[in-house]
Design an enzyme around this catalytic site. Structure first.
Site, PDB file in Angstrom:
ATOM      1  CB  ALA A   7      17.303  42.231  84.943  1.00  0.00           C
ATOM      2  CB  SER A   8      16.682  36.866  86.357  1.00  0.00           C
ATOM      3  OG  SER A   8      15.898  35.722  86.240  1.00  0.00           O
ATOM      4  CB  ALA A   9      11.501  39.580  86.187  1.00  0.00           C
TER       5      ALA A   9
ATOM      6  CB  ALA B 284      10.890  37.928  80.602  1.00  0.00           C
ATOM      7  CD  GLN B 285      17.684  34.734  82.764  1.00  0.00           C
ATOM      8  OE1 GLN B 285      17.164  34.226  83.752  1.00  0.00           O
ATOM      9  NE2 GLN B 285      18.676  34.164  82.119  1.00  0.00           N
ATOM     10  CB  VAL B 286      16.674  41.506  80.517  1.00  0.00           C
ATOM     11  CG1 VAL B 286      17.313  42.545  79.616  1.00  0.00           C
ATOM     12  CG2 VAL B 286      15.163  41.687  80.534  1.00  0.00           C
TER      13      VAL B 286
ATOM     14  CE  LYS C 298      10.413  41.529  79.317  1.00  0.00           C
ATOM     15  NZ  LYS C 298       9.627  42.731  79.626  1.00  0.00           N
TER      16      LYS C 298
ATOM     17  CG  ASP D 131       4.023  47.153  84.867  1.00  0.00           C
ATOM     18  OD1 ASP D 131       3.814  47.357  86.072  1.00  0.00           O
ATOM     19  OD2 ASP D 131       4.609  46.142  84.445  1.00  0.00           O
TER      20      ASP D 131
HETATM   21  N1  LIG Z   1      15.847  48.557  77.117  1.00  0.00           N
HETATM   22  C1  LIG Z   1      16.518  48.261  78.229  1.00  0.00           C
HETATM   23  N2  LIG Z   1      17.713  48.810  78.479  1.00  0.00           N
HETATM   24  C2  LIG Z   1      18.406  48.527  79.611  1.00  0.00           C
HETATM   25  N3  LIG Z   1      17.972  47.680  80.576  1.00  0.00           N
HETATM   26  C3  LIG Z   1      16.787  47.096  80.386  1.00  0.00           C
HETATM   27  C4  LIG Z   1      15.999  47.351  79.227  1.00  0.00           C
HETATM   28  N4  LIG Z   1      14.872  46.613  79.318  1.00  0.00           N
HETATM   29  C5  LIG Z   1      14.949  45.947  80.480  1.00  0.00           C
HETATM   30  N5  LIG Z   1      16.095  46.221  81.133  1.00  0.00           N
HETATM   31  C6  LIG Z   1      16.514  45.677  82.446  1.00  0.00           C
HETATM   32  O1  LIG Z   1      15.880  44.447  82.683  1.00  0.00           O
HETATM   33  C7  LIG Z   1      15.036  44.515  83.843  1.00  0.00           C
HETATM   34  C8  LIG Z   1      13.772  43.701  83.616  1.00  0.00           C
HETATM   35  O2  LIG Z   1      13.100  44.171  82.451  1.00  0.00           O
HETATM   36  P1  LIG Z   1      11.512  44.216  82.329  1.00  0.00           P
HETATM   37  O3  LIG Z   1      10.967  45.056  83.427  1.00  0.00           O
HETATM   38  O4  LIG Z   1      11.182  44.585  80.949  1.00  0.00           O
HETATM   39  O5  LIG Z   1      11.214  42.686  82.600  1.00  0.00           O
HETATM   40  P2  LIG Z   1       9.939  42.004  83.235  1.00  0.00           P
HETATM   41  O6  LIG Z   1      10.148  40.541  83.138  1.00  0.00           O
HETATM   42  O7  LIG Z   1       8.740  42.552  82.591  1.00  0.00           O
HETATM   43  O8  LIG Z   1      10.019  42.425  84.754  1.00  0.00           O
HETATM   44  P3  LIG Z   1       8.856  42.868  85.759  1.00  0.00           P
HETATM   45  O9  LIG Z   1       7.559  42.542  85.113  1.00  0.00           O
HETATM   46  O10 LIG Z   1       9.129  42.077  86.994  1.00  0.00           O
HETATM   47  O11 LIG Z   1       9.067  44.361  85.937  1.00  0.00           O
HETATM   48  C9  LIG Z   1      14.778  46.002  84.047  1.00  0.00           C
HETATM   49  O12 LIG Z   1      14.528  46.308  85.376  1.00  0.00           O
HETATM   50  C10 LIG Z   1      16.091  46.614  83.563  1.00  0.00           C
HETATM   51  O13 LIG Z   1      17.059  46.580  84.570  1.00  0.00           O
END
Ligand SMILES: Nc1ncnc2c1ncn2[C@@H]1O[C@H](COP(=O)(O)OP(=O)(O)OP(=O)(O)O)[C@@H](O)[C@H]1O
Length: 557
Positions: free
Chosen positions: A128-130, A133-135, A149, A284
């Site tokens: 996933a990419s936001a 951050a990117q995961v 992450k 959140d």
């Molecule tokens: N522990 C985990 N197990 C499986 N998938 C995960 C996990 N953590 C994150 N992901 C995947 O990665 C995506 C993004 O993670 P996260 O929400 O932590 O990022 P972010 O950059 O904070 O995004 P945002 O702030 O836009 O919600 C999640 O929607 C999920 O699909």
């Protein structure tokens, strides 16, 4: 991109999406108005898209920092008109992922080893990419499945630059927009700045996750994935990978046979447990961050991710919040108003009668709806809107709580539309209040607070003296509130004098014990003649003063 170029881009987007109808409401300085007059509005004919929609499209064009700002703004329904809040809610992060190799480099730099030595497997294409951050999916050497992450490279600089421009715009609005003083855009940006910079620090997110996990060990309510602390830095976070059904995927939940009523009720219980038992809540709670473990469909539980934003409340906030919610449901608006004054959320000089009437006006319509539609979040939202008119200082922790509550309720009602919030939350709140105020809870609270009280005691005379001085100053500037201030000043003055005398009495008795050269216990048993005079002095000091009793009687009248 330089700041000037960025400013030009923002201006271009404002023109492109015809956001001039917002600007007409702002009394801008003459040079800016002249500039706007010559802006190329005519190049972009206004089409039939609504103003909310145009604002949403403009923010998406301006990139991730503005998108996130809009998303956060969409939850501030106390500040925005409905149509705009609805449009902003649909804001989408449309940021392309950054190359996996770059993510690998950041991981290797921060964790000090090649990815091959850190992980058995590391998937270079992101899960996933936001915006921030990117995961990536990975596997530890132990075989544990994890997600990695990684903070988007260069994002910190972009955020700094965009926040500086947001402040510039907010200051302009605050100064020249008729609603600016009331809606305080600078404060909104400051709030956002805090949030977004918190999200940039993954060490902080890891600590939040660990704390929440500790608060819910083996819980049937919620599961928090484990953090692997050996793999954490400011820009990298490695966490147990979870599998669950996204909470918004109703079809999948129904297919799994998950009991949706239980799930909705558990959502409310989980939130209230976090707020009142732990004073530490995940703030959140949008659907993208919540998954469901339906391995036991009759007793499903939540799985949470993304712990960048959490909220905490002081014990005093907790008590006032619980009492406010209970008073609201008993339709005791007088108490709601008085609680606001007692807690210091509104100034002590607030006219309680007027405040009570204003609260009644906005809360009564809420009760017109069926009980299952009543929302605590709506109540708090309306309450804060009213309280702002009565000069309530923004309480960021309460705004965060109210927004989270709206999310939790929305989630619960989406799962189970008949969710009766009051029936679910009422026993919890009453139980909590009882435990806090019943003798064992009270003793526990006193024992917890005793060291603070003792520590503050020597400062008390100075604090009371300062309070007196402030009140005198206030009095001279605000004659209309004279009566209230005089009574306050008298009360502070009585408390100060009583406090001084109690200290002197304690010194007298202590002195008498020292003079007698006995242990305190012995002294109390025998009370030697040499100490009588000091004891008499102490008794005289502790005796209530006539003028105090008179003043108090006058106030009571
Ligand atoms: N522990 C985990 N197990 C499986 N998938 C995960 C996990 N953590 C994150 N992901 C995947 O990665 C995506 C993004 O993670 P996260 O929400 O932590 O990022 P972010 O950059 O904070 O995004 P945002 O702030 O836009 O919600 C999640 O929607 C999920 O699909």
């Amino acid at each position: 991109m330089s700041r000037a170029r960025r400013l030009v881009r923002i201006t271009w987007v404002i023109c492109r999406f015809r956001l001039d109808d917002f600007l007409h409401q702002v009394r801008l300085p003459l040079p800016v108005r002249l500039l706007l007059l010559f802006a190329p509005w005519h190049l972009f004919p206004r089409n039939k898209v609504s103003r909310g929609e145009r604002l949403r499209l403009a923010l998406e064009q301006l990139g991730p920092v503005f998108v996130k700002f809009g998303q956060i703004l969409s939850t501030r329904r106390d500040l925005l008109p409905e149509d705009m809040a609805d449009a902003l809610r649909d804001l989408q992060d449309r940021v392309p992922p950054f190359p996996g190799e770059q993510a690998q480099q950041i991981v290797e730099h921060d964790l000090g080893k090649p990815v091959g030595e850190l992980f058995r497997a590391f998937d270079a294409s992101p899960l996933a990419s936001a915006s921030v951050a990117q995961v990536h999916a990975a596997e530890l050497l132990t075989g544990q499945e994890v997600v990695v992450k990684v903070i988007r490279p260069g994002i910190e600089k972009v955020i700094h630059q965009d926040i500086a421009l947001m402040y510039l715009l907010a200051r302009l609005l605050q100064r020249h927009w008729p609603d600016g003083r009331r809606l305080r855009p600078v404060e909104v940006v400051a709030d956002y700045e805090q949030t977004i910079f918190d999200e940039l620090d993954l060490q902080r997110e890891a600590a939040n996750a660990s704390q929440l996990r500790r608060n819910f060990p083996d819980s049937t309510l919620i599961y928090i994935p484990e953090v692997f602390w050996n793999f954490v830095s400011r820009r990298v976070l490695v966490m147990e990978r979870i599998y669950g059904i996204p909470v918004a995927d109703m079809a999948a939940l129904q297919e799994a046979g998950a009991d949706l009523r239980i799930l909705a009720e558990k959502g409310v219980e989980t939130f209230f447990t976090q707020v009142f038992r732990d004073s530490f809540f995940h703030a959140d709670m949008h659907p993208g961050n919540i998954f469901i473990d339906a391995s036991n469909p009759r007793d499903p539980r939540y799985i949470a991710i993304d712990f960048g934003i959490v909220g905490t409340l002081t014990p005093a906030d907790q008590t006032y919040l619980a009492r406010n919610l209970l008073a609201f449901f008993n339709r005791d608006y007088r108490q709601v108003a008085e609680l606001h004054v007692q807690s210091g959320w509104v100034p002590a000089t607030t006219r309680v009668n007027e405040f009570e009437a204003a609260i009644r006006t906005v809360c009564e319509p809420i009760f017109e709806r069926p009980l299952k539609e009543i929302s605590f979040g709506q109540f708090l939202l309306r309450l804060f809107q009213v309280a702002r008119r009565f000069n309530m200082e923004v309480q960021p922790q309460l705004v965060l709580l109210q927004k989270t509550l709206l999310n939790v309720e929305g989630l619960g009602r989406q799962l189970y539309p008949d969710l009766d919030l009051w029936r679910t939350a009422h026993p919890f709140l009453e139980d909590w209040m009882y435990q806090r105020l019943a003798p064992p809870g009270l003793i526990k609270t006193m024992r917890e607070q005793l060291p603070d009280w003792l520590e503050q005691t020597p400062e008390m005379p100075q604090l009371l003296h300062d309070a007196l001085k402030q009140l005198t100053r206030l009095e001279s500037t605000n004659r209309s509130e004279e009566k209230v201030l005089t009574s306050l000043r008298d009360e502070v003055s009585i408390a100060a004098s009583r406090h001084r005398r109690y200290w002197l009495a304690t010194l007298c008795v202590g002195g008498a014990v020292v003079v007698s050269d006995m242990s305190t216990l012995e002294w109390f048993r025998q009370l030697p003649p040499s100490s009588w005079i000091l004891v008499a002095a102490a008794a005289y000091l502790l005796w209530p003063r006539r003028n105090e009793t008179e003043i108090k009687a006058e106030h009571d009248r």
